[in-house]
Write a protein that holds these residues in place. Structure first.
Motif, PDB file in Angstrom:
ATOM      1  N   TYR A  75      97.404  37.740 -43.446  1.00 44.28           N
ATOM      2  CA  TYR A  75      98.770  37.658 -43.993  1.00 44.28           C
ATOM      3  C   TYR A  75      99.395  39.052 -44.078  1.00 44.28           C
ATOM      4  O   TYR A  75     100.553  39.254 -43.675  1.00 44.28           O
ATOM      5  CB  TYR A  75      98.718  37.014 -45.382  1.00 44.28           C
ATOM      6  N   LEU A  76      98.634  40.015 -44.576  1.00 47.66           N
ATOM      7  CA  LEU A  76      99.138  41.379 -44.683  1.00 47.66           C
ATOM      8  C   LEU A  76      99.364  41.986 -43.297  1.00 47.66           C
ATOM      9  O   LEU A  76     100.370  42.665 -43.073  1.00 47.66           O
ATOM     10  CB  LEU A  76      98.147  42.239 -45.479  1.00 47.66           C
ATOM     11  N   ARG A  77      98.425  41.750 -42.392  1.00 46.35           N
ATOM     12  CA  ARG A  77      98.581  42.285 -41.037  1.00 46.35           C
ATOM     13  C   ARG A  77      99.849  41.761 -40.381  1.00 46.35           C
ATOM     14  O   ARG A  77     100.630  42.529 -39.807  1.00 46.35           O
ATOM     15  CB  ARG A  77      97.367  41.917 -40.178  1.00 46.35           C
ATOM     16  N   ARG A  78     100.081  40.445 -40.495  1.00 51.18           N
ATOM     17  CA  ARG A  78     101.246  39.847 -39.865  1.00 51.18           C
ATOM     18  C   ARG A  78     102.540  40.340 -40.513  1.00 51.18           C
ATOM     19  O   ARG A  78     103.504  40.694 -39.818  1.00 51.18           O
ATOM     20  CB  ARG A  78     101.173  38.323 -39.958  1.00 51.18           C
ATOM     21  N   ALA A  79     102.558  40.393 -41.860  1.00 46.66           N
ATOM     22  CA  ALA A  79     103.769  40.813 -42.559  1.00 46.66           C
ATOM     23  C   ALA A  79     104.133  42.259 -42.251  1.00 46.66           C
ATOM     24  O   ALA A  79     105.301  42.595 -42.023  1.00 46.66           O
ATOM     25  CB  ALA A  79     103.582  40.630 -44.071  1.00 46.66           C
ATOM     26  N   LEU A  80     103.138  43.125 -42.224  1.00 45.77           N
ATOM     27  CA  LEU A  80     103.397  44.537 -41.950  1.00 45.77           C
ATOM     28  C   LEU A  80     103.770  44.757 -40.483  1.00 45.77           C
ATOM     29  O   LEU A  80     104.636  45.584 -40.175  1.00 45.77           O
ATOM     30  CB  LEU A  80     102.168  45.374 -42.315  1.00 45.77           C
ATOM     31  N   THR A  81     103.139  44.007 -39.588  1.00 42.12           N
ATOM     32  CA  THR A  81     103.476  44.105 -38.171  1.00 42.12           C
ATOM     33  C   THR A  81     104.915  43.674 -37.929  1.00 42.12           C
ATOM     34  O   THR A  81     105.652  44.301 -37.163  1.00 42.12           O
ATOM     35  CB  THR A  81     102.521  43.254 -37.319  1.00 42.12           C
ATOM     36  N   MET A 107     104.833  54.197 -37.789  1.00 39.03           N
ATOM     37  CA  MET A 107     103.939  54.392 -38.918  1.00 39.03           C
ATOM     38  C   MET A 107     102.704  53.497 -38.766  1.00 39.03           C
ATOM     39  O   MET A 107     102.812  52.332 -38.410  1.00 39.03           O
ATOM     40  CB  MET A 107     104.650  54.047 -40.231  1.00 39.03           C
ATOM     41  N   LYS A 108     101.546  54.050 -39.066  1.00 41.53           N
ATOM     42  CA  LYS A 108     100.293  53.322 -38.887  1.00 41.53           C
ATOM     43  C   LYS A 108      99.626  53.088 -40.239  1.00 41.53           C
ATOM     44  O   LYS A 108      99.455  54.027 -41.019  1.00 41.53           O
ATOM     45  CB  LYS A 108      99.362  54.107 -37.963  1.00 41.53           C
ATOM     46  N   VAL A 149      99.204  48.177 -37.450  1.00 38.88           N
ATOM     47  CA  VAL A 149      98.249  47.795 -38.493  1.00 38.88           C
ATOM     48  C   VAL A 149      96.845  47.634 -37.939  1.00 38.88           C
ATOM     49  O   VAL A 149      96.633  46.938 -36.938  1.00 38.88           O
ATOM     50  CB  VAL A 149      98.684  46.484 -39.183  1.00 38.88           C
ATOM     51  N   ASP A 150      95.883  48.277 -38.581  1.00 37.05           N
ATOM     52  CA  ASP A 150      94.460  48.035 -38.349  1.00 37.05           C
ATOM     53  C   ASP A 150      93.900  47.360 -39.595  1.00 37.05           C
ATOM     54  O   ASP A 150      94.365  47.617 -40.708  1.00 37.05           O
ATOM     55  CB  ASP A 150      93.707  49.341 -38.091  1.00 37.05           C
ATOM     56  N   VAL A 151      92.891  46.521 -39.412  1.00 39.21           N
ATOM     57  CA  VAL A 151      92.300  45.783 -40.530  1.00 39.21           C
ATOM     58  C   VAL A 151      90.788  46.015 -40.553  1.00 39.21           C
ATOM     59  O   VAL A 151      90.118  45.940 -39.524  1.00 39.21           O
ATOM     60  CB  VAL A 151      92.592  44.276 -40.430  1.00 39.21           C
TER      61      VAL A 151
END
Length: 228
Positions: free
Chosen positions: A15-21, A1-2, A27-29
């Protein structure tokens, strides 16, 4: 899922990128409304986390542009907790609304719920076989054929063909193809996209009178049936 995260505050975005990864999502930001609008409309994502207060374009403007052509689930993030703000976001087309500060466990639960809902909607609406002229792609069996002749495609070629076929008639830039097929930012010094398109064209067009994969000079590539 992307997942696409559109958040201008660097620490929260990271923080969101790391948690979701760490939860096994790709994850793209994006750090501005303009960048977020581009990625959301040109890329393919299963979910968008969209901050309301963004530089250049606010989250509502990004959402408005996104809803003109896509129905990807959107979870809006905001420090505003007034009822009218939440209503505005939902009426604009958001699927859910989360007020800052929030617990990571609640965010992940909402992400999972929206992804399940999106998967169910895709299963009920999206075809499993894509066709254009005599070209056919079976997404479940991961097979492609033209005039009932099997096409021997690599995994990347299959992904590239599927993207072009889903958006047939629409010119896709090299930047968009690089981002969606290779998950990379386009580097003008690489010819990876051109090489892949050339190989794909050889497999789906060579030996057939009607050509389907076309180059639009200065813009990109398009898969479409053209009159002779």
């Amino acid at each position: 899922m992307k997942i696409l995260v559109v958040e201008d505050e660097p620490k929260l975005a990271e923080y969101l990128r790391r948690a979701l990864t760490e939860s096994d999502y790709i994850v793209d930001v994006a750090h501005s409304g303009t960048e977020g609008r581009y990625l959301a409309t040109e890329g393919h994502y299963d979910l968008v986390l969209l901050d309301v207060m963004l530089p250049e374009l606010d989250g509502y403007a990004v959402l408005h542009e996104l809803r003109r052509g896509k129905h990807v689930p959107v979870l809006m993030l905001t420090a505003r907790d007034k009822v009218e703000d939440r209503v505005r976001g939902l009426q604009a087309g958001a699927d859910d609304y989360l007020v800052k500060p929030f617990a990571l466990s609640e965010l992940l639960a909402r992400v999972q719920a929206l992804l399940r809902r999106g998967a169910l909607r895709s299963d009920s609406q999206d075809p499993t076989v894509l066709r254009l002229a005599d070209l056919e792609v079976d997404l479940v069996r991961r097979k492609a054929s033209r005039s009932r002749q099997r096409l021997d495609l690599t995994a990347k070629e299959f992904t590239l063909l599927t993207l072009l076929l889903r958006r047939h008639g629409q010119v896709l830039s090299r930047t968009a193809l690089a981002a969606q097929v290779w998950d990379m930012n386009f580097d003008s010094n690489t010819n990876a996209v051109e090489v892949a398109v050339r190989r794909l064209r050889g497999k789906i067009d060579d030996g057939f009178e009607k050509k389907l994969l076309h180059t639009v000079r200065g813009m990109g590539y398009v898969l479409e049936e053209r009159e002779p």
